[in-house]
Design an enzyme around this catalytic site. Sequence first.
Site, short mmCIF file in Angstrom:
data_model
loop_
_atom_site.label_atom_id
_atom_site.label_comp_id
_atom_site.label_asym_id
_atom_site.label_seq_id
_atom_site.Cartn_x
_atom_site.Cartn_y
_atom_site.Cartn_z
N GLU A 244 0.37 0.31 18.28
CA GLU A 244 1.73 -0.87 19.31
C GLU A 244 2.48 -1.58 19.77
O GLU A 244 2.81 -2.37 20.89
CB GLU A 244 0.81 -1.89 17.78
CG GLU A 244 -0.46 -2.09 17.07
CD GLU A 244 -1.25 -2.72 17.72
OE1 GLU A 244 -0.76 -3.86 19.13
OE2 GLU A 244 -2.41 -2.60 17.29
N ASP B 210 -2.75 -5.37 9.37
CA ASP B 210 -3.34 -6.78 8.45
C ASP B 210 -3.10 -5.87 7.43
O ASP B 210 -3.60 -5.16 7.20
CB ASP B 210 -4.93 -6.90 8.95
CG ASP B 210 -5.65 -7.56 8.51
OD1 ASP B 210 -4.98 -8.38 7.26
OD2 ASP B 210 -6.92 -7.71 8.51
N ASP C 117 0.77 -1.10 0.25
CA ASP C 117 0.05 0.14 -0.10
C ASP C 117 0.68 1.35 -0.14
O ASP C 117 0.03 2.39 -0.20
CB ASP C 117 -0.59 0.03 1.69
CG ASP C 117 -1.61 -1.02 1.20
OD1 ASP C 117 -2.63 -1.87 0.24
OD2 ASP C 117 -2.28 -1.64 2.03
N ASP D 216 -8.50 -11.03 9.99
CA ASP D 216 -10.07 -11.42 9.42
C ASP D 216 -10.18 -10.47 8.47
O ASP D 216 -11.42 -10.49 7.93
CB ASP D 216 -11.45 -11.31 10.09
CG ASP D 216 -11.72 -10.07 11.18
OD1 ASP D 216 -10.60 -8.95 10.84
OD2 ASP D 216 -12.62 -9.75 11.89
N GLY D 217 -9.99 -10.05 7.48
CA GLY D 217 -10.16 -9.36 5.83
C GLY D 217 -10.16 -7.58 6.91
O GLY D 217 -10.20 -6.87 7.68
N GLY E 156 10.92 -14.73 22.03
CA GLY E 156 10.38 -14.89 21.22
C GLY E 156 9.90 -14.35 20.45
O GLY E 156 9.93 -13.32 20.48
N HIS F 138 1.88 -1.13 23.26
CA HIS F 138 1.88 -2.43 23.82
C HIS F 138 3.40 -3.30 23.57
O HIS F 138 3.23 -3.76 25.04
CB HIS F 138 0.97 -3.27 22.83
CG HIS F 138 -0.28 -2.28 23.34
ND1 HIS F 138 -1.05 -1.98 24.11
CD2 HIS F 138 -1.27 -2.28 22.09
CE1 HIS F 138 -2.77 -1.87 23.67
NE2 HIS F 138 -2.47 -1.92 22.90
#
Length: 708
Positions: A403, A206, A132, A183-184, A198, A406
């Site tokens: 994000e 997404d 994009d 989920d799209g 890890g 987080h």
Amino acid sequence: MSPWQPLLLVLLALGYSFAAPHQRQPTYVVFPRDLKTSNLTDTQLAEDYLYRYGYTRAAQMMGEKQSLRPALLMLQKQLSLPQTGELDSETLKAIRSPRCGVPDVGKFQTFDGDLKWHHHNITYWIQSYTEDLPRDVIDDSFARAFAVWSAVTPLTFTRVYGLEADIVIQFGVAEHGDGYPFDGKDGLLAHAFPPGPGIQGDAHFDDDELWSLGKGAVVPTYFGNANGAPCHFPFTFEGRSYLSCTTDGRNDGKPWCGTTADYDTDRKYGFCPSENLYTEHGNGDGKPCVFPFIFEGHSYSACTTKGRSDGYRWCATTANYDQDKADGFCPTRADVTVTGGNSAGEMCVFPFVFLGKQYSTCTSEGRSDGRLWCATTSNFDADKKWGFCPDQGYSLFLVAAHEFGHALGLDHSSVPEALMYPMYHYHEDSPLHEDDIKGIHHLYGRGSKPDPRPPATTAAEPQPTAPPTMCSTAPPMAYPTGGPTVAPTGAPSPGPTGPPTAGPSEAPTESSTPDDNPCNVDVFDAIADIQGALHFFKDGRYWKFSNHGGNQLQGPFLIARTWPAFPSKLNSAFEDPQPKKIFFFLWAQMWVYTGQSVLGPRSLDKLGLGSEVTLVTGLLPRRGGKALLISRERIWKFDLKSQKVDPQSVTRLDNEFSGVPWNSHNVFQYQDKAYFCHDKYFWRVSFHNRVNQVDHVAYVTYDLLQCP
């Protein structure tokens, strides 16, 4: 809550069945994933939402009966909504808004166990990209998102290239390997894991979403007269509004766009990525497509996927591929790349036929919600291939900053204005709220740098999006001629200056005012390493800074006194240390000082650069009397002795220096590292194992000048 559960930034996708009129009978277009919640009542939607985000379970643990009211009260309190306990319109609006997908814990909170990084130099790796945005826009968005947090903490963020990174960043769709599938379109936007080894600390985005800078599809431009500025959508041309690039006003088929809202007034334009302008990769040397071309005996008048199993569009760069075997990939454009539908990632085809009528732009016909869509073949009626046209998209910078909060250990805030509030909302101001700062200080303490506002960006970098796993190649440097109406105007000229009448001398200016302090300068005109000291130029004066034997700052000095033949301003400077030559650049002119003599001003076209090059951003020294000459997003090899560029060496900035701003206003090298300056910040690039790697993003004044 398990610390292994990711933080899921969620937009509940509300699906509908949409009707298109056809002989008074509605024609329904079935959109993949649009039906996820289309049959749910408001109550069912709320029940699903409250259960998914932990409110129902929390209410049950408190001994409440099976009722929505206790859970709704908890939700409304957490989201700072009026606490009615009812499923009112404001609560429904919040339920339908973008948000994180874990139970809300409250403001100033961190994950269970107070998880945090126990070292301050955090490393990150961008493992994959979305198509994009140009890659350097993505790199810049992530760098700015990290800078949001480094500005108010002792943390630093260093980009590396490998799984040993603390934070691994990737784009994916659906099930992408961590057990928490996306989920799209308009579903889960992103998720991140709390600090730890890890997969912990990693951030995933997404790729079914449209990633932008928050203001719509980002389309870079080439050539024209806008110096690589991105398209501005919508723009007005001859009184008509355009939402995508167009060929109107031209007879050569090359799509273009206005780079301001009103081309009719401003006359600023550029050419959009197009197979009629250049191709990418392949073996066609970046040449444009030749139409028609022959492939396996068939004639093709447009890019095709024939002969390929990966779906990439390609073309021949000669009239006969069967004979010449010369090809390239056709560029993609975000303004006509569809999302959703049954053709996600493909490009609109204009014109296309829908219900017997021809359309040359995106349309909302056949839909009751007004969303714009297009066909991805020339005939929707026959092929039923379609997708949604780009909307405003989601700001990659803002979502990433959230994000990364987080990934550093922060949970959500209940303050609606805070960056860590669960809901996504676009804004252009500094994203950090006092609430965010208190939370991150709780984990890592205070930083030493003021002004947490991250570096600004000019919305887009002028490079086309490249298919994944492939290296980009430069477009051809043969420029299209003419704009839609008028030719670009030239750069301002500083006027001729004479040779110096005496040797350079240095003396500080006599007055002492607050302006004499370089720490008060927001943006310097130029910075250069001259005789082992950094020179900071601003408005006819300069300061010298050296960290040899302790930090030493001298000045300000007058440029006119040290270099009398030079104007009071400049764009960049560079010293060739062997013959002690100093190159000064101002717009389309260059001066060279050697001892007490001066050569210049000389126009840049004397260096072998085209007349369209009106600015030298900087030079970086290379071995053998060579240097890299940088002008915005392009680089040439420059012979310091002959003072000529190699015209065949031109390449894009991101081919050599991924992750730096394409619109840097100054580039220089200091102590074997390259610095790319934009606004009041710099991106430092180290040279390690032949890889140019951004290893630090920081303030010019506080980190280079060591200002208090």
